[in-house]
Enzyme design. Structure first.
Site, PDB file in Angstrom:
ATOM      1  N   HIS A 162       1.075  -0.897   0.149  1.00  0.00           N
ATOM      2  CA  HIS A 162       0.095   0.152   0.188  1.00  0.00           C
ATOM      3  C   HIS A 162       0.388   1.039   0.190  1.00  0.00           C
ATOM      4  CE1 HIS A 162      -4.132  -1.891   0.889  1.00  0.00           C
ATOM      5  NE2 HIS A 162      -3.295  -2.683   0.623  1.00  0.00           N
ATOM      6  N   ASP A 369       3.236   9.288  -1.422  1.00  0.00           N
ATOM      7  CA  ASP A 369       2.091   8.393  -0.598  1.00  0.00           C
ATOM      8  C   ASP A 369       1.837   7.565  -1.268  1.00  0.00           C
ATOM      9  OD1 ASP A 369       0.273   8.847   0.706  1.00  0.00           O
ATOM     10  OD2 ASP A 369      -0.405  10.187   0.532  1.00  0.00           O
TER      11      ASP A 369
HETATM   12  C1  GDG Z   1      -1.811   4.118   3.045  1.00  0.00           C
HETATM   13  C2  GDG Z   1      -1.483   4.458   2.042  1.00  0.00           C
HETATM   14  C3  GDG Z   1      -2.608   4.124   0.158  1.00  0.00           C
HETATM   15  C4  GDG Z   1      -8.916  10.609   7.723  1.00  0.00           C
HETATM   16  N1  GDG Z   1      -8.825  11.183   8.295  1.00  0.00           N
HETATM   17  C5  GDG Z   1      -9.970  10.972   9.022  1.00  0.00           C
HETATM   18  C6  GDG Z   1     -10.695   9.497   7.843  1.00  0.00           C
HETATM   19  N2  GDG Z   1      -9.820   9.372   6.917  1.00  0.00           N
HETATM   20  C7  GDG Z   1      -9.987   8.588   6.171  1.00  0.00           C
HETATM   21  C8  GDG Z   1      -9.634   9.282   5.368  1.00  0.00           C
HETATM   22  C9  GDG Z   1      -9.129   8.174   3.921  1.00  0.00           C
HETATM   23  C10 GDG Z   1      -7.870   7.640   4.974  1.00  0.00           C
HETATM   24  O1  GDG Z   1      -8.472   8.116   6.386  1.00  0.00           O
HETATM   25  C11 GDG Z   1      -6.867   8.499   4.869  1.00  0.00           C
HETATM   26  O2  GDG Z   1      -6.201   7.619   3.365  1.00  0.00           O
HETATM   27  P1  GDG Z   1      -4.633   7.781   2.266  1.00  0.00           P
HETATM   28  O3  GDG Z   1      -4.467   6.875   1.175  1.00  0.00           O
HETATM   29  O4  GDG Z   1      -4.782   8.948   2.421  1.00  0.00           O
HETATM   30  O5  GDG Z   1      -3.600   7.272   3.346  1.00  0.00           O
HETATM   31  P2  GDG Z   1      -2.914   6.744   4.984  1.00  0.00           P
HETATM   32  O6  GDG Z   1      -3.991   6.358   5.759  1.00  0.00           O
HETATM   33  O7  GDG Z   1      -2.145   6.852   4.265  1.00  0.00           O
HETATM   34  O8  GDG Z   1      -2.709   5.354   3.807  1.00  0.00           O
HETATM   35  C12 GDG Z   1      -1.927   5.470   0.677  1.00  0.00           C
HETATM   36  C13 GDG Z   1      -3.705   3.931   1.672  1.00  0.00           C
HETATM   37  O9  GDG Z   1      -2.833   2.880   2.564  1.00  0.00           O
HETATM   38  C14 GDG Z   1      -4.924   2.534   0.857  1.00  0.00           C
HETATM   39  O10 GDG Z   1      -3.807   1.776   0.069  1.00  0.00           O
HETATM   40  O11 GDG Z   1      -3.823   5.386  -0.718  1.00  0.00           O
HETATM   41  O12 GDG Z   1      -1.055   5.857  -0.068  1.00  0.00           O
HETATM   42  O13 GDG Z   1      -0.903   5.242   2.480  1.00  0.00           O
HETATM   43  O14 GDG Z   1      -9.796   6.999   3.293  1.00  0.00           O
HETATM   44  O15 GDG Z   1     -10.969   9.749   4.147  1.00  0.00           O
HETATM   45  N3  GDG Z   1     -11.360   9.060   8.128  1.00  0.00           N
HETATM   46  C15 GDG Z   1     -12.886   9.617   9.283  1.00  0.00           C
HETATM   47  N4  GDG Z   1     -12.070  10.710   9.851  1.00  0.00           N
HETATM   48  C16 GDG Z   1     -11.433  11.236   9.871  1.00  0.00           C
HETATM   49  O16 GDG Z   1     -11.410  12.131  10.983  1.00  0.00           O
HETATM   50  N5  GDG Z   1     -13.458   8.974   9.109  1.00  0.00           N
END
Ligand code: GDG
Length: 466
Positions: A162, A369
């Site tokens: 990921h 990312d």
């Molecule tokens: C890893 C990889 C890859 C955030 N704040 C809140 C909240 N979130 C949710 C977002 C989104 C998720 O968390 C974050 O996903 P990301 O993809 O942006 O980043 P990582 O956590 O670092 O994820 C990344 C991912 O894995 C999947 O393969 O895309 O590159 O680093 O869904 O919405 N959700 C809620 N409240 C919040 O305050 N409910």
């Protein structure tokens, strides 16, 4: 290819997120995707419960919720310190996000990582039937495939990464790099979000391990491994529906009311140094300084729920961001306007969808990312008739698909400032054109597409011969 009714899917990840009740938005996108895969194919989701135990016994807690069976184990304090807070989050995460300066190399961490992967293998093996397909998730569990093979497991085993795969020279800094990468040849299929990460992996195995590289396959000794680029998606329709739900509309209305006619710029990120939050604040400050006439027309809402708080570099980024937000607000605020609203708490997904929809700009500027789901969620939540503008780091995996975002170098305060101005002034027709192209992409390659593409590739493989 459809799942053979006799093959179950066994998903193994560091943490298991069981479906919790029926409340909308209680689970994250990945958890929803993996749960729905398991509901369709039958099977088990295995991993750490997130709980501590005084002594590891290998006891498995089996639960069935909404058609998904979860099997979880508890870990000892030493395991959590060395494997999770240690090797996973102090060594691999920073190194794989190009932060050589933050990566720590301790043999105890590497030892704990190996021990926990062995414990995962020992406890998972009795749950696995010969016809099952096994799908292992992410950097916490690189060596698990090899551990399963050592225990006689001949099933098809796939692995999905990921996070980014770093360039060869960077990865070589890791003392165990060669052994760790060699262990990956236990898998049948490895998936990456982008061609860039896939290519960096292929470079390493060719140049450091002497593997042969073919069309979508790499071979080392007698093992051939298929490599695929398979970008993770979101459930775009579900996210659009969340924005239109009661809670989504309430959050939208609340944000609009509190904006008093100003344009909102939104950032939503786990509080992590890879997300480029300091650079984002500095880019935004530059915009305020360069365009004084625009200053009180906008504000930045940054939502950043804390994560990995037991790791020192996360404590540091938290306090330095607080200082920076305080300094910028102190220097630029007026009696009736504060430039940055910096919020450290998390929100429900439905509220988040409403907040995204209320924002004229989604500012997503990670320094590095694997993919970045927030960028896709921002797009999915927009009003098709009057969509906002996504400003996206060219160093996020999502930039390979979302070419119609305003792409920026997140290290350049000037580029961030220029992009904000461009987005604020962008005519509606151009916003609609860019949004439609991005929406098309995230709807076509959504989370079901991701899961199906990976599992189809895995099922196309033969079981490993005895
Ligand atoms: C890893 C990889 C890859 C955030 N704040 C809140 C909240 N979130 C949710 C977002 C989104 C998720 O968390 C974050 O996903 P990301 O993809 O942006 O980043 P990582 O956590 O670092 O994820 C990344 C991912 O894995 C999947 O393969 O895309 O590159 O680093 O869904 O919405 N959700 C809620 N409240 C919040 O305050 N409910």
């Amino acid at each position: 290819m459809e799942f053979d009714p006799l093959s179950r899917l066994i998903i193994i990840s560091n943490r298991v997120s069981a479906p919790k009740g029926t409340e909308t938005g209680a689970q994250g996108g990945l958890a929803v995707a993996l749960s729905s895969a398991l509901r369709e194919t039958g099977g088990i989701w295995f991993g750490w419960s997130g709980e501590r135990t005084d002594e590891f016994t290998g006891h498995i807690d089996l639960q069935r919720n909404q058609g998904v069976t979860t099997a979880t184990i508890d870990l000892e304090d030493q395991d959590i310190d060395e494997y999770y807070n240690g090797y996973a989050n102090r060594t691999l995460w920073p190194l794989f996000h190009y932060r050589v300066d933050l990566a720590e190399y301790e043999r105890d961490f590497a030892g704990g990582y190996k021990r926990v992967n062995e414990r995962f293998a020992d406890t998972a093996v009795p749950l696995i039937d010969p016809a099952d397909a096994i799908w292992i998730q992410d950097y916490h569990l690189f060596p698990l495939g090899e551990e399963l093979r050592k225990r006689g497991c001949k099933n098809r085993i796939g692995f999905f990464l990921h996070i980014p795969w770093p360039p060869r020279r960077l990865l070589s800094i890791l003392p165990e790099a060669r052994a760790l990468v060699r262990s990956l040849f236990a898998y049948d299929v490895i998936g990456f979000h982008t061609d860039e990460w896939l290519q960096a992996f292929v470079d390493f195995v060719r140049d450091e391990l002497g593997a042969n590289v073919g069309d979508g396959v790499v071979t080392l000794d007698d093992r051939t491994l298929r490599v695929i680029a398979c970008p993770i998606g979101i459930d775009a329709q579900e996210f659009a529906d969340l924005a239109a739900s009661v809670k989504g509309r309430l959050a939208y209305r609340r944000m609009r009311d509190s904006s008093v006619g100003r344009d909102m710029i939104v950032g939503v990120d786990r509080l992590d140094y890879s997300k480029g939050l300091e650079e984002r604040f500095l880019g935004y400050e530059r915009f305020l300084v360069e365009h004084p006439e625009e200053r009180k027309e906008v504000f930045l809402l940054q939502i950043a729920p804390p994560s990995r708080g037991e790791v020192g570099s996360y404590q540091k980024i938290r306090s330095s961001l607080e200082r920076l937000a305080g300094r910028i607000n102190g220097a630029h605020a007026d009696t009736d306007w504060v430039p940055i609203r910096y919020v450290n708490q998390g929100y429900g997904r439905d509220e988040l969808a409403g907040v995204y929809r209320a924002a004229k700009i989604g500012l997503v500027t990670p320094l590095r990312d694997g993919m970045n789901l927030v960028a896709k969620e921002y797009v999915a939540a927009q009003n098709p008739e009057d969509p906002g503008v996504l400003i996206l780091s060219r160093f996020a995996g999502a930039a390979e698909q979302l070419r119609d975002a305003v792409l920026v170098n997140p290290y350049s305060a000037e580029e961030i400032s220029d992009a904000i101005l461009l987005a604020l002034r962008m005519p509606k027709e151009e916003r609609i054109r860019r949004w439609s192209a991005m929406m098309e992409s995230i709807t076509t390659q959504d989370v079901s597409w991701w899961r199906k593409t990976f599992t189809d590739a895995l099922l196309a493989e033969e079981c490993t011969p005895a």
